[in-house]
Design a protein around this motif. Sequence first.
Motif, PDB file in Angstrom:
ATOM      1  N   ALA A   1       0.094  -5.867   4.266  1.00  0.00           N
ATOM      2  CA  ALA A   1      -1.211  -5.319   4.490  1.00  0.00           C
ATOM      3  C   ALA A   1      -1.698  -5.801   5.675  1.00  0.00           C
ATOM      4  CB  ALA A   1      -2.134  -5.665   3.205  1.00  0.00           C
TER       5      ALA A   1
ATOM      6  N   GLY B   1      -2.669  -3.015   8.497  1.00  0.00           N
ATOM      7  CA  GLY B   1      -3.708  -2.131   8.207  1.00  0.00           C
ATOM      8  C   GLY B   1      -5.166  -2.836   8.536  1.00  0.00           C
ATOM      9  N   VAL B   2      -5.040  -4.233   8.333  1.00  0.00           N
ATOM     10  CA  VAL B   2      -6.302  -4.958   8.422  1.00  0.00           C
ATOM     11  C   VAL B   2      -6.739  -5.225   9.885  1.00  0.00           C
ATOM     12  CG1 VAL B   2      -7.412  -7.316   8.330  1.00  0.00           C
ATOM     13  CG2 VAL B   2      -6.338  -6.239   6.159  1.00  0.00           C
TER      14      VAL B   2
ATOM     15  N   GLY C   1      -5.575  -3.052  12.055  1.00  0.00           N
ATOM     16  CA  GLY C   1      -5.916  -1.742  12.715  1.00  0.00           C
ATOM     17  C   GLY C   1      -4.767  -1.286  13.858  1.00  0.00           C
TER      18      GLY C   1
ATOM     19  N   ASN D   1      -2.018  -0.170   1.148  1.00  0.00           N
ATOM     20  CA  ASN D   1      -3.307  -0.833   1.629  1.00  0.00           C
ATOM     21  C   ASN D   1      -3.406  -0.476   3.193  1.00  0.00           C
ATOM     22  OD1 ASN D   1      -5.508  -2.869   0.757  1.00  0.00           O
ATOM     23  ND2 ASN D   1      -4.831  -3.175   2.960  1.00  0.00           N
ATOM     24  N   THR D   2      -2.333  -0.908   3.922  1.00  0.00           N
ATOM     25  CA  THR D   2      -2.079  -0.523   5.266  1.00  0.00           C
ATOM     26  C   THR D   2      -2.507   1.150   5.597  1.00  0.00           C
ATOM     27  OG1 THR D   2      -0.774  -2.345   5.670  1.00  0.00           O
ATOM     28  CG2 THR D   2      -0.829  -0.671   7.213  1.00  0.00           C
TER      29      THR D   2
ATOM     30  N   ALA E   1      -4.077   3.257   3.808  1.00  0.00           N
ATOM     31  CA  ALA E   1      -5.192   3.835   3.654  1.00  0.00           C
ATOM     32  C   ALA E   1      -6.188   3.513   4.584  1.00  0.00           C
ATOM     33  CB  ALA E   1      -5.594   3.028   2.278  1.00  0.00           C
ATOM     34  N   ASP E   2      -6.067   2.040   5.223  1.00  0.00           N
ATOM     35  CA  ASP E   2      -7.020   1.588   6.122  1.00  0.00           C
ATOM     36  C   ASP E   2      -6.787   2.484   7.453  1.00  0.00           C
ATOM     37  OD1 ASP E   2      -7.924  -0.329   4.693  1.00  0.00           O
ATOM     38  OD2 ASP E   2      -6.617  -2.045   5.414  1.00  0.00           O
ATOM     39  N   LEU E   3      -5.636   2.977   7.629  1.00  0.00           N
ATOM     40  CA  LEU E   3      -5.549   3.662   9.067  1.00  0.00           C
ATOM     41  C   LEU E   3      -5.401   5.139   8.933  1.00  0.00           C
ATOM     42  CD1 LEU E   3      -2.222   1.925   9.929  1.00  0.00           C
ATOM     43  CD2 LEU E   3      -4.457   1.573  11.137  1.00  0.00           C
TER      44      LEU E   3
END
Length: 512
Positions: A34, A37-38, A40, A115-116, A118-120
């Motif tokens: 993860a 993704g945090v 970015g 999770n990664t 989804a963030d990107l």
Amino acid sequence: MVNGMRGRPSRVALFVLGAVMAGFFAIAGYALFAIPGVAGDERVAGLMLQLGGAALVVGWLLLPLIFFGVDESLDPARFALFPLRRRTLITGLFAAALAGLPALSTLAATAGMVNTVADLGGALAAMVQLVGILGGLLVCVAVSRAVTSAFATALRSRRSRDLAVVLFAVLAALLGPLQLALLAGAERADWNAFAVLADVLGWTPLAAPYAMGMDVVEGRLWAVPLRLLIVAATIAGLLRWWGATLESAMVGTEGGRRAGSNEEITSPTGLLLGRRLPRTRFGALVARESRYWWRETRRRAALITFTVAGLFLPLSLTVSGGPAGPMTVFVGAIAAIALANQFGYEGSAYAANLTAGVPGRVEIHSRATAHALFVLPLLLLVAVVVGAVSARPERIAGDLGLLLATYGVGLGFVLPMSVRAAYPLPESTSPFAVSSGGGMAKGLLTIAVMIGTLVATAPLQILAYTLGGVWLWIGLPAGAAFGCAGYLIGSAVAADWLDRRSPELLAAVTAS
């Protein structure tokens, strides 16, 4: 699993410890996957997801063969007399494997990839990645079961057993160059090389399921169905291969045995002991154990895995320019692991030694001697190969001293543990079968022995580092003396426990 733990507090405790370890792996894996993704960072995310996914698949391929084995309750031979179709049996075994702690922890760890992504890339990319990690889990379980079943079937016969040994060594040789490339790339910090490697792995079954979400993030929607096709074809091929090996395992478990030879045996004692071993109980036990290590499938598999790991781990670090000393010490520590459950290999057959009244000192020393007959030449080979590849032949004696020290101290830890923490193994010809709950016990014993050995030999490792050139001259005798001292202390404790606990040990290794 429930029936195997009922009325056995030790197995319940091992299961709880296994659940804790699986939870730790799941949390650590989720956090690791993860992080991109945090942060970015799409570039790091692409590298992490593809390389990490490939590492997971390789781990599922090798770890069951090397450390933990396969639960004997899922042994296909147990279902040979049931009127089950092959498709039904494969489906049930596959679903049972997916319900275990390793599969659940792997799924939780790879959820960090979702999770990664989804963030990107948003919700669509997350949904695609979710499909990817589910497909990746199916690939992991399918490759693990198929390869384990294939090797177990092959090693049941004497002729194909030798062929399986060669194939296993070839597999390890193919993994060596990949490991060297990874180490060399990490040393140079060449991210372009890592990106190329990740892209190549992304189009193989190793990493294809874990790269689909990043395809959506980077706008390569056309690549998603292609990777999905690779995953589906891989799963179908593995299940088909598993089905073929499953049927042969069920039908041919007992068919390969032949009647004994009609040749006249004039002196069974002479054939057992040969010309070099004394005609004593010690000599007879050494001869018997030596033949077991060479011919019994599970012991032979342990020697094979140690040989592969002992050569490739320090050799990879040496070729990549890293320090091979710490890994050499680690090789000495894992050399003694095969004796962690040495009485479990025999099971109820240990009653013959108990009935004959073999003293604990003779029992322990004979088993350690037989194991050392195979391990000591391998330790010498590791030291010579590492010294030759690193172009420093003067370090051979010092490295061999460290290997002997860690091997001797490892035996000092393993031998008492083999008496007090023995557990039964299934009555199976498969070299990778373990009793329900026994795989986690074996893994915990392995970790405990390695940690204890490395801690106990830390003073010698520090001495070797600080003395520098002086260690090249005194390393071999000092390491041999240190290892002998550790072995003598541990073997004395183990022999005393064995004299007092032989009936309890027989009950512990006899499957109920």
